[in-house]
Design a protein around this motif. Structure first.
Motif, mmCIF file in Angstrom:
data_model
loop_
_atom_site.group_PDB
_atom_site.id
_atom_site.type_symbol
_atom_site.label_atom_id
_atom_site.label_comp_id
_atom_site.label_asym_id
_atom_site.label_seq_id
_atom_site.Cartn_x
_atom_site.Cartn_y
_atom_site.Cartn_z
ATOM 1 N N LEU A 66 17.190 28.387 41.614
ATOM 2 C CA LEU A 66 17.051 28.992 40.143
ATOM 3 C C LEU A 66 17.533 30.301 39.933
ATOM 4 C CD1 LEU A 66 13.001 29.513 41.059
ATOM 5 C CD2 LEU A 66 14.096 27.890 39.499
ATOM 6 N N THR A 69 16.531 34.328 37.163
ATOM 7 C CA THR A 69 15.140 34.459 37.378
ATOM 8 C C THR A 69 14.837 35.482 38.014
ATOM 9 O OG1 THR A 69 13.058 33.487 38.556
ATOM 10 C CG2 THR A 69 15.307 34.031 39.476
ATOM 11 N N ALA A 94 8.631 28.680 37.891
ATOM 12 C CA ALA A 94 9.767 28.991 38.701
ATOM 13 C C ALA A 94 10.730 29.947 37.544
ATOM 14 C CB ALA A 94 10.923 27.763 38.094
#
Length: 140
Positions: A66, A69, A94
């Protein structure tokens, strides 16, 4: 009277969010490493400006990655942190990864909001009953 009803709805909503957060706690998590790439300042309660960390999270097995984030917690001095995602969680996803020591923030927020709503609703109800009682005594 409207405020009492609003407090009741707020209390019920916070109980619902708390229940969902509690159910989410039992869902599986995927652990990985978060590496901070940037920080932001956010004005919070009473003008405080906490620093929020953003960066890259990679699962331990390398299967998930990810970018950009948010970390729910603080990274260490090396700008990294053990963190997890709960992909099957209703309140998770997410967008935010959770630091190892972050606990269950949604459960805490829901609990605090429930207490505030309940306290405010009880205070307003007492005030409402007292005002009606005084009004009926005066008009008799």
């Amino acid at each position: 009277m409207f405020v009492i009803v609003l407090c009741g709805f707020g209390f019920m909503a916070s109980i619902g969010v708390g229940a969902v957060a509690l159910v989410d706690t039992g869902k599986p998590v995927i652990w990985g490493t978060f590496t901070e790439t940037r920080t932001e300042f956010r004005v919070g309660h009473r003008g405080s400006t906490p620093t929020v960390s953003f960066g890259r999270w990679v699962s331990d097995d390398g299967a998930r990655d990810l970018d950009d984030t948010e970390l729910d917690g603080e990274p260490g001095h090396d700008r990294t942190a053990r963190a997890y995602i709960r992909p099957a969680g209703v309140l998770d996803g997410a967008v935010v990864v959770h630091a190892e020591d972050s606990g269950n923030p949604m459960l805490i927020v829901a609990g605090v909001f429930a207490l505030l709503s309940l306290g405010s609703g009880v205070a307003r109800t007492i005030d409402f009953v007292r005002t009606r009682s005084e009004h009926s005594r005066i008009s008799s």
